[in-house]
Design an enzyme around this catalytic site. Structure first.
Site, PDB file in Angstrom:
ATOM      1  N   CYS A 158       0.123  18.587   6.305  1.00 48.77           N
ATOM      2  CA  CYS A 158       0.201  17.374   6.726  1.00 48.77           C
ATOM      3  C   CYS A 158       0.049  17.371   8.150  1.00 48.77           C
ATOM      4  O   CYS A 158       0.769  17.985   9.030  1.00 48.77           O
ATOM      5  CB  CYS A 158       1.509  16.563   6.113  1.00 48.77           C
ATOM      6  SG  CYS A 158       2.029  15.307   6.763  1.00 48.77           S
ATOM      7  N   PRO A 159      -0.441  16.158   8.941  1.00 45.58           N
ATOM      8  CA  PRO A 159      -1.173  14.930   8.248  1.00 45.58           C
ATOM      9  C   PRO A 159      -2.503  15.305   8.331  1.00 45.58           C
ATOM     10  O   PRO A 159      -3.580  14.238   8.386  1.00 45.58           O
ATOM     11  CB  PRO A 159      -1.062  13.823   9.369  1.00 45.58           C
ATOM     12  CG  PRO A 159      -0.977  14.644  10.766  1.00 45.58           C
ATOM     13  CD  PRO A 159      -0.306  16.046  10.551  1.00 45.58           C
TER      14      PRO A 159
END
Lengths: 80, 381
Positions: A19-20
């Site tokens: 993430c992200p």
């Protein structure tokens, strides 16, 4: 097995990305896409479930489906 | 038979790797059993973190440059040239200046990041970056003449070099403008592409209260789509428009074209195993630093640590032993929180960052490291 029969215009394979990364990969592909294109995002990161839907809500793009039946998530986003 | 190692790129990763190999493989190199060639298209080595200080008048671009020849061990065959094609099947590199092509047994792509501002309409004309010499100088000119208005820092491209630098820039700008008595007349806005102020949630959680306390406005879910230099506006994919007087932008980044043309990965980044740093799509090819898609920050410390891993793996391969060294994601960053305070983070694949309380001591530690960096490039620190 996939539960959707949506035909994507393009696929972004972000499996393995932290993430992200998956959301950023999706945004990058949407930047270069045409209106009406459907981008399929593959991600195995649970955070993508909230990241992607929250971002799509901020835009005019549409989250057509999320397929959670396989080992990874498949998001189908139609570009506005 | 001679084992030939070719290193593409003389930035932090390439220089540290070359010097590390020169030390490890000294007997083989001296005996002519191993050749290490370092190819860079600039005779200078450039330490990019210096550019953060240029817009504030603290450093000059020349402070970031030193001749590569002066940093690299004499055992290394240094070539100032540009690779125009990588043939991973034939294990050859085509060179712009030549002579001829260069055969290799092991290839390391340390090709770094390049900027791609033209991907965003209006960005080249309307914004400046501090990720290049020319950008940092242009930004300095704009900042020095700014006495009022709206300073916008927009993170447009990710991944980008030094993920902490956008936070550092607004923290430093806030402090710098306060010291000059201008802060009340200059608004600062920070924009970020996702729902928080940094990609790493732990760093975002640490930074957000500081930004709030300093009166730095934040726009999240802001992916700049177009800049209108005449009107002074940035418009996002999400439909938000921001007026600006000075725009400091982090442009989209790419790797280098020859990597993409060789089928090693999209946008010039090399797809690698994040532990062994071996390329997914070719045999006997490694990548490190910004060029490698490991998911960790594109930062000098990463390139430094990864160079040590690749050097040990190559040493093992050449000496006929199993390569066991792996990269654990280790990353180390100082984060400036003003003109005289900084924080510090250290993390890896398993352990998230926990920013240290900002202090003047950490600020001076960062400046001291910037000076001693040249020992790192030489492979001594």
């Amino acid at each position: 097995m996939p539960t959707t029969d949506i035909e994507p215009t393009d696929t972004v394979d972000a499996r393995g990305a932290a993430c992200p990364g998956p959301l950023m990969d999706l945004i990058s592909r949407v930047r270069g896409a045409e209106s009406g294109d459907v981008i399929r995002l593959l991600s195995d990161n649970d955070q993508s479930l909230t990241d992607v839907s929250e971002w799509v809500d901020e835009t005019d793009n549409e989250l057509l489906a999320v397929d959670e039946s396989g080992d990874e998530y498949e998001f189908y986003v139609e570009v506005a | 038979m001679t084992d030939r190692i070719a290193i593409l790129g003389g930035g932090t990763g390439g220089a540290v790797l070359a010097n590390n190999l020169a030390e490890r493989l000294r007997p083989e190199i001296d005996a002519g059993d191993v050749e290490v060639t370092l190819i860079n298209d600039d005779p200078d080595h450039v330490y990019k973190p210096i550019w953060l200080y240029v817009p504030f008048g603290k450093r000059e671009p020349a402070d970031a440059r030193r001749p590569l020849q002066s940093l690299v061990d004499d055992r290394i065959d240094l070539r100032i040239d540009r690779v125009t094609r990588i043939d991973t099947d034939g294990k050859r590199l085509e060179l712009r200046d030549g002579p001829g092509s260069l055969a290799y047994d092991y290839l390391v792509a340390a090709t770094g990041s390049t900027l791609a501002p033209t991907e965003i309409p209006g960005l080249e004309e309307g914004g400046h970056d501090y990720y290049s010499e020319s950008g940092s100088l242009a930004l300095r000119d704009d900042l020095l003449s700014m006495t009022e208005g709206h300073l916008v820092l927009s993170v447009i491209g990710t991944p980008h070099m030094c993920p902490a630098a956008p936070l550092e820039f607004v923290f430093m700008a806030d402090d710098w403008l306060r010291e000059r008595g201008l802060r009340e007349d200059v608004d600062i806005t920070y924009t970020y592409p996702i729902q928080r102020v940094h990609g790493n949630p732990h760093i975002a959680e640490w930074a957000e209260p500081i930004m709030d306390e300093r009166g730095i406005d934040v726009e999240t879910f802001f992916n700049a789509d177009a800049i209108d230099p005449e009107a002074g506006t940035v418009t996002s994919m999400e439909g938000t428009e921001i007026d600006y007087d000075v725009l400091a932008a982090i442009p989209p980044h790419r790797g280098v074209d020859v990597v993409e043309e060789a089928g090693l990965g999209e946008r010039g980044w090399v797809d690698v195993n994040k532990h062994t740093l071996e390329a997914d799509e070719a045999e006997d090819v490694y990548a490190l630093g910004d060029a490698a898609t490991t998911g960790v920050p594109k930062a000098g410390s990463v390139a430094h640590y990864q160079a040590g891993v690749v050097a040990q793996r190559l040493e093992s391969e050449i000496r006929g032993r199993p390569a066991t060294e792996t990269y654990d994601g280790k990353t180390l960053c100082f984060i400036e929180t003003g003109m005289d305070s900084a924080s510090y983070v250290e993390f890896d694949y398993e352990n998230p960052p926990s920013p240290a309380p900002p202090s003047e001591k950490l600020h001076w530690s960062k400046l001291a490291y910037n000076e001693s960096y040249w020992l790192t490039a030489r492979g001594l620190l």
